[in-house]
Each structure stands twice: as C-alpha cells, then as structure tokens.
Design an enzyme around this catalytic site. Structure first.
Site, mmCIF file in Angstrom:
data_model
loop_
_atom_site.group_PDB
_atom_site.id
_atom_site.type_symbol
_atom_site.label_atom_id
_atom_site.label_comp_id
_atom_site.label_asym_id
_atom_site.label_seq_id
_atom_site.Cartn_x
_atom_site.Cartn_y
_atom_site.Cartn_z
ATOM 1 N N ASP A 153 0.859 -1.193 0.000
ATOM 2 C CA ASP A 153 0.000 0.000 0.000
ATOM 3 C C ASP A 153 0.891 1.237 0.000
ATOM 4 O O ASP A 153 1.940 1.247 0.665
ATOM 5 C CB ASP A 153 -0.887 -0.012 1.257
ATOM 6 N N ASN A 154 0.478 2.283 -0.711
ATOM 7 C CA ASN A 154 1.279 3.516 -0.682
ATOM 8 C C ASN A 154 0.781 4.480 0.400
ATOM 9 O O ASN A 154 1.310 5.587 0.537
ATOM 10 C CB ASN A 154 1.308 4.201 -2.052
ATOM 11 N N LEU A 155 -0.248 4.066 1.136
ATOM 12 C CA LEU A 155 -0.818 4.841 2.249
ATOM 13 C C LEU A 155 -1.325 6.217 1.797
ATOM 14 O O LEU A 155 -1.380 7.148 2.596
ATOM 15 C CB LEU A 155 0.188 4.969 3.410
ATOM 16 N N GLY A 174 -4.962 4.628 2.323
ATOM 17 C CA GLY A 174 -4.873 3.574 3.336
ATOM 18 C C GLY A 174 -4.249 4.136 4.615
ATOM 19 O O GLY A 174 -3.579 5.167 4.588
ATOM 20 N N ALA A 231 -7.058 1.815 -5.844
ATOM 21 C CA ALA A 231 -7.599 2.680 -6.905
ATOM 22 C C ALA A 231 -8.184 3.936 -6.296
ATOM 23 O O ALA A 231 -8.566 3.943 -5.126
ATOM 24 C CB ALA A 231 -8.693 1.943 -7.672
ATOM 25 N N ASN A 290 -3.290 6.139 -12.248
ATOM 26 C CA ASN A 290 -3.288 5.238 -11.089
ATOM 27 C C ASN A 290 -4.087 3.963 -11.361
ATOM 28 O O ASN A 290 -3.597 2.857 -11.145
ATOM 29 C CB ASN A 290 -3.854 5.962 -9.873
ATOM 30 N N SER A 317 -16.478 -2.476 -10.228
ATOM 31 C CA SER A 317 -17.544 -1.642 -9.665
ATOM 32 C C SER A 317 -18.801 -1.719 -10.504
ATOM 33 O O SER A 317 -18.740 -1.893 -11.736
ATOM 34 C CB SER A 317 -17.066 -0.191 -9.653
ATOM 35 N N TYR A 319 -14.321 7.195 -13.784
ATOM 36 C CA TYR A 319 -13.969 6.143 -12.820
ATOM 37 C C TYR A 319 -14.503 4.785 -13.293
ATOM 38 O O TYR A 319 -13.768 3.791 -13.331
ATOM 39 C CB TYR A 319 -14.557 6.515 -11.450
ATOM 40 N N LYS A 329 -12.522 1.095 -14.619
ATOM 41 C CA LYS A 329 -12.787 -0.271 -14.153
ATOM 42 C C LYS A 329 -13.128 -1.185 -15.338
ATOM 43 O O LYS A 329 -12.687 -2.335 -15.396
ATOM 44 C CB LYS A 329 -13.917 -0.266 -13.118
ATOM 45 N N PHE A 337 -21.364 -3.196 -5.592
ATOM 46 C CA PHE A 337 -22.373 -2.140 -5.531
ATOM 47 C C PHE A 337 -21.929 -1.189 -4.397
ATOM 48 O O PHE A 337 -20.757 -0.841 -4.360
ATOM 49 C CB PHE A 337 -23.780 -2.749 -5.435
ATOM 50 N N GLY A 368 -25.123 12.842 -12.716
ATOM 51 C CA GLY A 368 -24.678 11.469 -12.982
ATOM 52 C C GLY A 368 -25.268 10.424 -12.048
ATOM 53 O O GLY A 368 -25.019 9.237 -12.228
HETATM 54 C C1 UD1 Z 1 -20.464 5.738 -6.388
HETATM 55 C C2 UD1 Z 1 -20.188 4.961 -7.624
HETATM 56 C C3 UD1 Z 1 -19.682 3.605 -7.274
HETATM 57 C C4 UD1 Z 1 -18.432 3.751 -6.470
HETATM 58 C C5 UD1 Z 1 -18.824 4.438 -5.218
HETATM 59 C C6 UD1 Z 1 -17.569 4.589 -4.380
HETATM 60 C C7 UD1 Z 1 -21.494 5.375 -9.600
HETATM 61 C C8 UD1 Z 1 -22.805 5.196 -10.283
HETATM 62 N N1 UD1 Z 1 -21.400 4.841 -8.390
HETATM 63 O O1 UD1 Z 1 -21.637 5.177 -5.794
HETATM 64 O O2 UD1 Z 1 -19.405 2.848 -8.397
HETATM 65 O O3 UD1 Z 1 -17.855 2.503 -6.213
HETATM 66 O O4 UD1 Z 1 -19.365 5.720 -5.520
HETATM 67 O O5 UD1 Z 1 -17.246 5.859 -4.042
HETATM 68 O O6 UD1 Z 1 -20.598 6.006 -10.091
HETATM 69 N N2 UD1 Z 1 -26.012 10.889 -1.323
HETATM 70 C C9 UD1 Z 1 -26.584 11.996 -0.728
HETATM 71 N N3 UD1 Z 1 -25.772 12.843 -0.013
HETATM 72 C C10 UD1 Z 1 -24.426 12.630 0.143
HETATM 73 C C11 UD1 Z 1 -23.845 11.473 -0.467
HETATM 74 C C12 UD1 Z 1 -24.661 10.631 -1.198
HETATM 75 O O7 UD1 Z 1 -27.787 12.222 -0.857
HETATM 76 O O8 UD1 Z 1 -23.751 13.435 0.788
HETATM 77 C C13 UD1 Z 1 -26.871 9.948 -2.080
HETATM 78 C C14 UD1 Z 1 -26.514 9.811 -3.551
HETATM 79 O O9 UD1 Z 1 -27.198 10.734 -4.329
HETATM 80 C C15 UD1 Z 1 -26.951 8.367 -3.828
HETATM 81 C C16 UD1 Z 1 -26.700 7.643 -2.506
HETATM 82 O O10 UD1 Z 1 -26.658 8.666 -1.522
HETATM 83 O O11 UD1 Z 1 -28.336 8.303 -4.085
HETATM 84 C C17 UD1 Z 1 -25.360 6.894 -2.475
HETATM 85 O O12 UD1 Z 1 -24.315 7.754 -2.901
HETATM 86 P P1 UD1 Z 1 -22.764 7.364 -2.751
HETATM 87 O O13 UD1 Z 1 -22.540 6.791 -1.397
HETATM 88 O O14 UD1 Z 1 -21.956 8.546 -3.135
HETATM 89 O O15 UD1 Z 1 -22.536 6.175 -3.774
HETATM 90 P P2 UD1 Z 1 -22.848 6.069 -5.341
HETATM 91 O O16 UD1 Z 1 -22.812 7.385 -5.992
HETATM 92 O O17 UD1 Z 1 -24.091 5.261 -5.483
#
Ligand code: UD1
Length: 321
Positions: free
Chosen positions: A31-33, A36, A73, A90, A115, A139, A143, A167, A282
């Site tokens: 690990d490059n910390l 981590g 990553a 990276n 992912s 990102y 992957k 997920f 997104g």
């Molecule tokens: C994203 C990536 C996933 C990645 C993961 C790790 C996509 C589609 N998904 O997941 O592949 O592995 O990040 O970082 O690119 N939310 C809020 N407020 C916040 C944060 C999140 O409302 O402050 C909501 C988001 O809109 C979403 C849910 O919570 O509906 C989960 O968000 P998040 O935890 O950021 O994960 P993803 O975006 O689903």
C-alpha cells in the site's frame, strides 16, 4: 498460500486482509498509504510500503507470492470527471504494472475490485452481469477498461482473474477490529456518520424528486464484511478452477437515502440534520444488483447487509474513532 493484497490498508482492503487471515492465508499488504491507514495494518500480516506506479516495487513484492488481490484505486466518480489523468494513471497504468509484474513473476491468479459503475444508467433492474456496460463517469470507465485488459491477459498470459463488481460498500467490521476511518468521505453512510458525531453540520440529500417511493436515490448497500468474504471465495474459485469470473456483489435490496438516514437517527439517537439539495450530476434514481451469479458460482450469501447491521457497525466504528 501467500496472497499479496494491494491496497490492503484501505477501507475494503483491511476487511479483506482480516478475512484472509481468518481463512488461514499468509498475507502481505502492499500500500502507498495515500488513502490507506497505518492503523489498519495488522501484526499477523507483513507490510510493504510501495506504489503500483513503480513496476520494480511491484515485481519485488511478488517474491514468494501465489496470488494477488488488487484493490488500489481512486474511486470518487465526481472527481474522476474533473481529473481523468489521475484516474487513468493510477487505476489503469497502475494495474498494467501489476499485470506485467505478475506475468514476469509467473503469478497466475488475481482478484480485482471492479464496480457497478461499469454499467452506467440502468436499462433494467435488477442489474445482472449481462447488462450493457456504458459507464457514465471516467472512474467506471477505468474499471471497465481493466476488466477488458484482464480478459486479454487471461487469453494471452494465462492469468486467471475474478472481477468483483461492487455495488455500494458500507458498514464496518462487526467485531470492531478495524478502526481506521476513511478521510474526507463522499459516500452516503460515512457522511451521515460524520454529521452524527458532529464533524459536519448537515447532510445534503441529493434530490428528493426521483421516481422512487420516497423521492430519494435508491442503492444496493453491501456490508464490507460480506464483500471481504466474497474476495476469499473468489480467490479460492479462481485458483481451484483455474478460471476467470466476473460477478456482481450486492445485497439485491434497494435502500433509499431517507431509509439510511432514518435508521442512523434511530440507532445513534442523534438528530443528524439534513437538507434537500439539487441532484448530483450522474446519479441514477435506482441501482439494485442481481447477485445470482455470485451465489451460484461462489456459494456467497450476504450475512451483514441488512440496514440495521450496516448502520449499527458504522455507528460503533465512528463512536470509537
Ligand atoms: C459511487 C459509484 C460507485 C463507487 C462508489 C464509491 C457510480 C454510479 N457509483 O456510488 O461505483 O464505487 O461511488 O465511491 O458512479 N447521497 C446523498 N448525499 C451525500 C452522499 C450521497 O444524498 O452526501 C446519495 C446519492 O445521491 C446516492 C446515494 O446517496 O443516491 C449513495 O451515494 P454514494 O454513497 O456517493 O454512492 P454512489 O454514488 O451510489
């Protein structure tokens, strides 16, 4: 059997190292910390402070190693759209270094952290592994690109790999052994936890007008201990069958932002202020996995991925952190 865990000091990696040690594997963490944490390192696993961008460092770490688990990553989807160079170097070039070092060293088995971001906007739910892969952020593209490289290295170099399409990873070690908390998190549950302990003032809920039961985004949250167990199973599968595999890892249940927030309020007893803000660009409305392939091929059954355990184990980690 000795396993090199690249990114083994990180959030998911540290849980994977614990699961490997419990299953009797010898472990070397590399690990490059950069994200981590030293406090995630264990006395029963050796540690190499090294960087995947230095091919010679990876090659020398492979000495005496039978298999590799690669979790190193950058993972912030939003940041990847602003700084694609960082993610290209990276995530993609770093993995090419690992594959070439494995090829040089004759190490033939790899488990790779992929992912659900490889799928992009879902065309149907639940998402199985045959769903089209059209990543909507850079990102997710990194992957997918690596998965395609892995298919070529399987054909040309006989390196067998399991690509694990996570997920939404969440939760912490239920036994409380892993104490390192992610720094500057952007994901939902750690952000909620930082509000609960007073490190942030409020949670921004990114949109409440989605076509979901309560209007907030629905995701498939999978406990990190269940993810870790899947890594051990995937390693065994890949080594024993000498076959490559691509599987989804999800709980197959959708939870909304409000579901998670309410559970956190009730478990922590804290107010956890929240305000509704704009949708995050997104973000799809709903993402839910079919994990049938992992169940069938790996005999994997999530045990900790119910809402209560996800939130309870996180709350314990943040209270002790
Ligand atoms: C994203 C990536 C996933 C990645 C993961 C790790 C996509 C589609 N998904 O997941 O592949 O592995 O990040 O970082 O690119 N939310 C809020 N407020 C916040 C944060 C999140 O409302 O402050 C909501 C988001 O809109 C979403 C849910 O919570 O509906 C989960 O968000 P998040 O935890 O950021 O994960 P993803 O975006 O689903």
């Amino acid at each position: 059997m000795k396993v090199l865990v690249i990114g083994g000091a990180g959030y998911i990696g540290s849980h994977v190292v614990k699961a490997l040690r419990s299953a009797g594997y010898a472990v070397v963490v590399f690990d490059n910390l950069s994200s981590g944490l030293r406090e995630n390192l264990r006395a029963d696993a050796s540690f190499i402070h090294g960087d995947i961008l230095i091919p010679g460092a990876v090659l020398s770490a492979l000495y005496g190693v039978d298999a590799v688990i690669h979790l190193a990553a950058f993972k912030a989807a939003g940041e990847s759209m602003l700084q694609p160079e960082k993610y290209a170097v990276n995530n993609i070039a770093g993995t090419i270094n690992i594959l070439n070092a494995m090829s040089d060293a004759g190490v033939k088995h790899l488990v790779f952290s992929s992912s659900a971001a490889v799928y992009g906007e879902p065309e149907y739910l639940p998402i199985d592994e045959d769903h089209p892969t059209r990543p909507e952020n850079f990102y997710g593209y990194t992957k997918l690109e690596i998965e395609q490289l892995l298919a070529w290295y399987d054909t040309l170099k006989e390196i067998r790999s399991s690509s694990l399409r996570y997920f939404n990873a969440a939760g912490y070690d239920p036994e409380g052994d892993i104490r390192g908390l992610e720094q500057n998190p952007a994901n939902l549950l750690p952000v909620i936890m930082e509000v609960a302990i007073g490190k942030r003032s409020t949670l921004s809920v990114f949109g409440d007008d989605y076509e979901t039961p309560d209007g907030t985004g629905v995701r498939d949250y999978i406990h990190v201990t269940d993810l870790a167990d899947a890594h051990v199973r995937a390693l065994k599968y890949t080594v024993e069958n000498d076959l490559s595999l691509t599987v989804n890892l999800g709980s197959e249940h959708g939870l909304s932002v409000m579901d998670v927030l309410q559970a956190a309020r009730s478990i922590s007893g804290r107010e956890i202020p929240a305000t509704i803000s704009d949708r995050r660009p997104g973000d799809p409305a709903r993402l839910v996995a079919s994990a049938k392939r992992a169940r069938v091929a790996l005999g994997w059954v999530p045990r900790y991925s119910d809402l209560n355990t996800l939130v309870q184990t996180s709350w314990e980690a943040y209270q002790n952190g």
